[in-house]
Enzyme design. Sequence first.
Site, PDB file in Angstrom:
ATOM      1  N   GLY A  44      47.964  62.285  79.998  1.00  0.00           N
ATOM      2  CA  GLY A  44      48.995  62.405  81.000  1.00  0.00           C
ATOM      3  C   GLY A  44      49.560  63.933  80.928  1.00  0.00           C
ATOM      4  O   GLY A  44      49.692  64.172  79.921  1.00  0.00           O
ATOM      5  N   GLN A  49      56.077  70.571  81.797  1.00  0.00           N
ATOM      6  CA  GLN A  49      55.078  70.755  80.376  1.00  0.00           C
ATOM      7  C   GLN A  49      54.542  72.233  80.743  1.00  0.00           C
ATOM      8  O   GLN A  49      53.913  72.710  79.649  1.00  0.00           O
ATOM      9  CB  GLN A  49      54.434  69.727  80.260  1.00  0.00           C
ATOM     10  CG  GLN A  49      54.875  68.315  79.553  1.00  0.00           C
ATOM     11  CD  GLN A  49      54.033  67.280  79.304  1.00  0.00           C
ATOM     12  OE1 GLN A  49      53.464  66.559  80.057  1.00  0.00           O
ATOM     13  NE2 GLN A  49      53.734  67.197  77.808  1.00  0.00           N
ATOM     14  N   CYS A  86      53.262  63.134  72.499  1.00  0.00           N
ATOM     15  CA  CYS A  86      53.528  63.890  73.585  1.00  0.00           C
ATOM     16  C   CYS A  86      52.906  65.318  73.296  1.00  0.00           C
ATOM     17  O   CYS A  86      53.484  65.920  72.195  1.00  0.00           O
ATOM     18  CB  CYS A  86      55.002  64.092  73.783  1.00  0.00           C
ATOM     19  SG  CYS A  86      55.389  65.019  75.353  1.00  0.00           S
ATOM     20  N   LEU A  87      52.150  65.951  74.304  1.00  0.00           N
ATOM     21  CA  LEU A  87      51.703  67.202  74.008  1.00  0.00           C
ATOM     22  C   LEU A  87      52.896  68.314  73.785  1.00  0.00           C
ATOM     23  O   LEU A  87      52.583  69.375  72.958  1.00  0.00           O
ATOM     24  CB  LEU A  87      50.798  67.673  75.195  1.00  0.00           C
ATOM     25  CG  LEU A  87      49.341  66.804  75.307  1.00  0.00           C
ATOM     26  CD1 LEU A  87      48.729  67.279  76.655  1.00  0.00           C
ATOM     27  CD2 LEU A  87      48.499  66.910  74.083  1.00  0.00           C
ATOM     28  N   HIS A 128      56.048  57.420  80.800  1.00  0.00           N
ATOM     29  CA  HIS A 128      56.210  58.807  79.874  1.00  0.00           C
ATOM     30  C   HIS A 128      56.313  59.939  80.873  1.00  0.00           C
ATOM     31  O   HIS A 128      57.364  60.697  80.665  1.00  0.00           O
ATOM     32  CB  HIS A 128      55.062  58.621  78.942  1.00  0.00           C
ATOM     33  CG  HIS A 128      55.075  59.941  77.969  1.00  0.00           C
ATOM     34  ND1 HIS A 128      55.379  59.833  76.599  1.00  0.00           N
ATOM     35  CD2 HIS A 128      54.977  61.331  78.139  1.00  0.00           C
ATOM     36  CE1 HIS A 128      55.415  61.041  76.163  1.00  0.00           C
ATOM     37  NE2 HIS A 128      54.989  61.941  77.151  1.00  0.00           N
ATOM     38  N   GLU A 129      55.367  60.365  81.682  1.00  0.00           N
ATOM     39  CA  GLU A 129      55.431  61.396  82.430  1.00  0.00           C
ATOM     40  C   GLU A 129      56.569  61.322  83.234  1.00  0.00           C
ATOM     41  O   GLU A 129      57.156  62.615  83.678  1.00  0.00           O
ATOM     42  CB  GLU A 129      53.908  61.513  83.159  1.00  0.00           C
ATOM     43  CG  GLU A 129      52.730  61.168  82.357  1.00  0.00           C
ATOM     44  CD  GLU A 129      52.985  62.437  81.056  1.00  0.00           C
ATOM     45  OE1 GLU A 129      53.474  63.317  81.280  1.00  0.00           O
ATOM     46  OE2 GLU A 129      52.181  61.889  80.119  1.00  0.00           O
ATOM     47  N   HIS A 132      59.560  62.943  81.793  1.00  0.00           N
ATOM     48  CA  HIS A 132      59.405  64.308  81.747  1.00  0.00           C
ATOM     49  C   HIS A 132      60.134  65.059  82.935  1.00  0.00           C
ATOM     50  O   HIS A 132      60.718  65.981  82.837  1.00  0.00           O
ATOM     51  CB  HIS A 132      58.129  64.724  81.651  1.00  0.00           C
ATOM     52  CG  HIS A 132      57.639  64.934  80.131  1.00  0.00           C
ATOM     53  ND1 HIS A 132      58.165  65.632  79.217  1.00  0.00           N
ATOM     54  CD2 HIS A 132      56.673  64.245  79.866  1.00  0.00           C
ATOM     55  CE1 HIS A 132      57.377  65.730  78.155  1.00  0.00           C
ATOM     56  NE2 HIS A 132      56.225  64.676  78.332  1.00  0.00           N
TER      57      HIS A 132
HETATM   58 ZN    ZN Z   1      55.009  64.037  77.015  1.00  0.00          ZN
END
Ligand code: ZN
Length: 146
Positions: A44, A49, A86-87, A128-129, A132
């Site tokens: 995701g 991001q 998380c990236l 989660h997304e 953000h």
């Molecule tokens: Zn994330």
Amino acid sequence: MSDIRIYPDPILRGKSLPLKEIDSKAREMIDEMIRIMYAYKGIGLAAPQIGILFRVIVVDTEQGSIPIINPEILESDGEDTAEEGCLSVPEVSVNVIRGSKILVRGIDLNEKEIEFEVSGLLARVFQHEIDHLEGKLIIDNLPGLK
Ligand code: ZN
């Protein structure tokens, strides 16, 4: 060429704005998000991001990439706790409590309203997304940290 923003980049704490028009620029941004999600083997990605404060997410837990514009969680049932990474927060995993079954509404690339009733991993990734888009990160779930 955009790349992944890494904590503590302040853009990750910004609040994203609704995307009003799905024009060619928006489509390019979404293509780029999908490309980066796969390049980093993510499941995701949210627009902040890659440094863009618009309410757009893409997810793919194994069903192919799903872009959702202006996603909203309409209903949430139950609770599950699981470790998330998380990236944008590399090498960290945090236990996060999420709704186990959720109803998400948004719009797709054709400006059609779409709804997903999902549970398990996909529900977790959606939540989660969407976090953000509010500037929330998994580390906010660590005890004693805000
Ligand atoms: Zn994330």
